[in-house]
Motif scaffolding. Structure first.
Motif, short mmCIF file in Angstrom:
data_model
loop_
_atom_site.label_atom_id
_atom_site.label_comp_id
_atom_site.label_asym_id
_atom_site.label_seq_id
_atom_site.Cartn_x
_atom_site.Cartn_y
_atom_site.Cartn_z
N ILE A 101 0.87 -1.16 0.00
CA ILE A 101 0.00 0.00 0.00
C ILE A 101 0.91 1.22 0.00
CG2 ILE A 101 -1.71 1.29 1.32
CD1 ILE A 101 -2.76 -1.47 2.27
N ASP B 154 4.23 -1.68 8.64
CA ASP B 154 4.03 -0.25 8.37
C ASP B 154 5.39 0.43 8.21
OD1 ASP B 154 3.20 2.31 8.13
OD2 ASP B 154 2.10 2.40 10.04
N GLU B 155 5.76 0.72 6.99
CA GLU B 155 7.06 1.33 6.66
C GLU B 155 8.20 0.61 7.39
OE1 GLU B 155 7.27 4.90 5.27
OE2 GLU B 155 5.19 5.55 5.50
N LYS C 136 -2.19 5.85 5.19
CA LYS C 136 -1.68 4.47 5.19
C LYS C 136 -1.71 3.84 6.59
CE LYS C 136 2.41 5.59 3.65
NZ LYS C 136 2.26 7.05 3.66
N SER C 137 -1.18 4.59 7.56
CA SER C 137 -1.13 4.02 8.92
C SER C 137 -2.53 3.85 9.49
CB SER C 137 -0.30 4.92 9.83
OG SER C 137 1.04 4.91 9.41
N GLU D 21 -2.51 2.04 -4.42
CA GLU D 21 -2.05 3.39 -4.14
C GLU D 21 -3.16 4.17 -3.45
OE1 GLU D 21 -0.36 5.45 -7.46
OE2 GLU D 21 0.02 7.24 -6.24
N ILE D 22 -2.78 4.89 -2.42
CA ILE D 22 -3.77 5.62 -1.63
C ILE D 22 -3.36 7.09 -1.60
CG2 ILE D 22 -2.55 5.07 0.52
CD1 ILE D 22 -5.25 4.95 1.93
N ILE E 246 3.23 -1.54 3.96
CA ILE E 246 2.91 -0.15 3.76
C ILE E 246 4.19 0.64 3.57
CG2 ILE E 246 2.10 1.89 5.02
CD1 ILE E 246 -0.15 0.02 6.04
N THR E 247 4.21 1.48 2.54
CA THR E 247 5.44 2.23 2.27
C THR E 247 5.13 3.49 1.46
OG1 THR E 247 7.64 2.09 1.29
CG2 THR E 247 5.89 0.87 0.18
N HIS E 248 6.03 4.45 1.55
CA HIS E 248 5.86 5.61 0.66
C HIS E 248 6.92 5.53 -0.45
CE1 HIS E 248 8.92 6.94 3.62
NE2 HIS E 248 9.45 7.53 2.56
N GLY F 36 1.67 5.44 -0.76
CA GLY F 36 1.05 6.76 -0.70
C GLY F 36 1.99 7.68 0.02
N SER G 243 -1.27 10.32 3.75
CA SER G 243 -2.33 9.89 2.84
C SER G 243 -3.31 8.94 3.52
CB SER G 243 -1.71 9.23 1.60
OG SER G 243 -0.86 8.18 2.01
#
Ligand code: ADP
Ligand code: MG
Length: 644
Positions: A39, A169-170, A47-48, A215-216, A200-202, A41, A45
């Motif tokens: 996921i 998460d990241e 994600k968390s 993508e969020i 989850i990552t940016h 973004g 955005s």
């Protein structure tokens, strides 16, 4: 047949009114078992927020979330904790390891809540660390590990309960590129082994490693590369869980409690001090109270439990020396005729100076009939008591108390047969009484000299009235009846005037015990107050501990701890402080009591005060730890995890 997880039109709104933030805004997402989803973004955005909802740490504001067909909104907090424990494994950007626990112990945490027994847990944790390439680091604390190693520990923890879904998460956010690469490979391995991975990552390059990219943006899904597996039912996942007893969990909590207390040694000692002072005060104070009571009781008992004392003067009035002339020898003779009376000994005392050779000694000279020695049941050390014949002859004989004999003649034995002067009259020492020691009031009972009453009246006291009649009764149980009879007799003889007072040893004992009890109560309540002060210290420190360890609480909740587990953790910690303080306090209190006893104070050490004080300390730990523990258990996992 159902998908592993589905989100239907899920929104999550923070705040309200002008401050309203729609972190998630109508998200629809289905993930099937065995997928590897990234996921992506930008920061902010949502994600968390999405991950917290997926991991059942947070609930949607609206919309529905199903895990394996079960609507999560219908689950109780404990059921949610169960879902977190069994289905999800979390990997956080900041690792979120417990600083006071070793790597292996961090890995074990989810299994504690799943109820796996100790040995199985330990071997599985070491196994996992081994597989992740850090098997040799199991006993190191997190601060002794590199970022990449810490994140591996976190991954091992996520795998501990064999979670079906890994939520990361990241996870590479804080890692260098080498460690990032290793971690991604780990996630790929886990995916290959059949787990569902939600990453989850940016970072687009990280996202590329996944099989599916969602993508969020601003809380909405703007693109989705689509499901990579079907919603086919897979073989049920094998759960790692066991039937761990509450006792085992308690022991685990005790271990953790010692850990965290040890981590703040100075603070812990100060808190303990409060409890220790309270408990040792209770123990020592009660030993002193009990001791002095025992001493008083025993010295009253040496006076004899079968005695009645008649003194001149109405009850409640102070005796004014020789001024009251109400009791007579005749009274004593009549009293002796009463039922149950062994002897009624008339007595007369005065302070006199005794002289033997060059030595002067002032003491209480008591004139009494020979029955005195029977009534008092007082044995002789040397020589004999004077006889009835001495009494009738008005013989000039004297019987000395041990103290008087020693003062005048150096030692007791050589006193017998010697002469001394009372006033100008020479007396022969007939005998020396056995030593009795001090009374409860510190008065030396051996500081006394006895002469026949008739001799005393003629040679020493001058007038014919008494200042005491001591009545010895045969059956101490009937002492009340005898007392009443004696009172009635004396009243008739004194023309109905109550110009005397009658007391028995039992009633003296009673009143002494009453004062002693009041004294003990006073000591006890002072001690109890200091215990409560100690308890407030415990509460204070527990509240500090809860706010310092908020993130730890969040991690525990994320790994599946129930409310009751968190409650137990902090209650146990307070209980350990109470118990430790209680134990130390009892030891110190006993030590102080023994030291005081050795220095001559009368001390009675009984188990009751120690048990009482120790259990009060435990109770205080429980009571004053309850509020902080409840505060901890009621924390919102998301907020707890986000805290610094
Ligand atoms: P990301 O993880 O993608 O960076 P988050 O899910 O943390 O984004 O946050 C999404 C939005 O929700 C952000 O605008 C953030 O400021 C807001 N937000 C997140 N948590 C809270 C909260 N507890 N209270 C208020 N706003 C929040
Ligand atoms: Mg985030």
């Amino acid at each position: 047949m159902s998908a592993l997880i589905t989100l239907e039109n899920v929104t999550r709104v923070y705040g309200s009114g002008a401050a309203e933030v729609r972190a998630l805004d109508g998200v629809n997402l289905t993930v099937n078992a065995g997928e590897f989803v990234a996921i992506v973004g930008q920061s902010g955005s949502g994600k968390s927020t999405l991950m917290n909802i997926l991991g059942c740490l947070d609930r949607p504001t609206s919309g529905a979330y199903h895990v394996r067909g079960t609507d999560v909104s219908n689950l109780s907090p404990d059921q949610l904790a169960g879902l977190r424990r069994e289905t999800f494994g979390f990997v956080f950007q900041r690792y979120n390891l417990l600083a006071t626990a070793s790597a292996a112990e961090n890995v074990e945490i989810p299994a504690i809540y799943a109820g796996l027994d100790r040995t199985a847990r330990q071997s599985r944790a070491l196994d996992l660390l081994d597989k992740l390439g850090i098997g040799d680091r199991g006993h190191h604390k997190p601060n002794e590990l590199s970022g990449g190693q810490q994140q591996r520990v976190a991954v091992a923890r996520a795998l501990m309960n064999d979670a079906e879904i890994i939520l990361a998460d990241e996870p590479t956010g804080a890692l260098d590129s080498g460690s990032s690469e290793e971690l991604l490979r780990l996630l790929e391995d886990m995916h290959a082994a059949g787990r569902t991975i939600i990453l989850i990552t940016h970072d687009q390059s990280v996202a590329k490693r996944a099989k599916r990219v969602v993508e969020i943006k601003d809380g909405r899904i703007v693109s989705d590369s689509g499901a990579t597996t079907s919603a086919e039912e897979r073989a049920p996942y094998e759960r790692v869980s066991g039937e761990n007893s509450l006792w085992m969990q308690f022991l685990e909590a005790v271990k953790m409690a010692f850990r965290s207390l040890h981590a703040n040694l100075f603070r812990t000692s100060l808190t303990l001090l409060g409890v220790v002072i309270g408990v040792s005060a209770v123990v020592a104070m009660l030993a002193i109270g009990e001791g002095s009571q025992k001493q008083v009781v025993s010295s009253i008992e040496t006076m004899g439990a079968n005695l009645l004392f008649v003194r001149p003067g109405a009850p409640g009035t102070r005796m004014r020396g020789n001024a009251i002339a109400t009791l007579t020898v005749e009274d004593a003779e009549y009293l002796e005729e009463l039922d149950n009376v062994i002897a009624a000994v008339p007595g007369r005392t005065s302070r006199e100076t005794l002289r033997a050779g060059e030595v002067d000694y002032q003491t209480t000279v008591e004139g009494a009939t020979p029955d005195w020695v029977v009534a008092k049941n007082w044995p002789m050390a040397h020589g004999t008591f004077y006889s009835e014949e001495d009494e009738t002859r008005r013989a000039a004989v004297v019987v000395l108390g041990a103290t008087v004999a020693e003062s005048l003649f150096g030692d007791q034995a050589s006193a017998v047969g010697q002469y001394l002067f009372i006033g100008s009259t020479p007396f022969e020492v007939g005998g020396v009484l056995a030593a009795k020691g001090a009374t409860a009031w510190g008065q030396d009972m051996d500081d006394i000299a006895l002469v026949p009453l008739s001799t005393g009246m003629m040679r020493i006291f001058g007038r014919n009235y008494l200042n005491s009649i001591t009545i010895a009764v045969e059956d101490a149980k009937k002492i009340g009846e005898t007392e009443a009879a004696a009172e009635a007799l004396l009243l008739t003889r004194h023309g109905g005037v109550l110009d005397f007072n009658l007391r028995n040893t039992a009633s003296i004992l009673e009143s002494v015990q009453e004062t002693q009890n009041a004294f003990s109560m006073l000591l006890g309540s002072v001690a109890a107050i200091s215990l409560i002060v100690g308890g407030i210290g415990v509460m204070n420190i527990m509240l500090v501990s809860v706010s310092e360890r908020t993130r730890e609480i969040g991690v525990r909740m994320a790994t599946g701890a129930r409310h009751s587990d968190i409650m137990m953790q902090f209650n146990t910690e307070a209980l350990v402080v109470g118990g430790l303080g209680g134990l130390l306090g009892v030891l110190i209190g006993l030590g102080v009591s023994i030291a005081l006893g050795a220095s001559g104070m009368s001390i009675a050490i009984t188990p009751t005060p120690a048990i009482l004080a120790f259990s009060s300390a435990l109770a205080i730990g429980l009571i004053f730890g309850f509020m902080p523990a409840r505060k901890a258990a009621r924390l919102d996992p998301v907020i707890a995890l986000a805290s610094e």
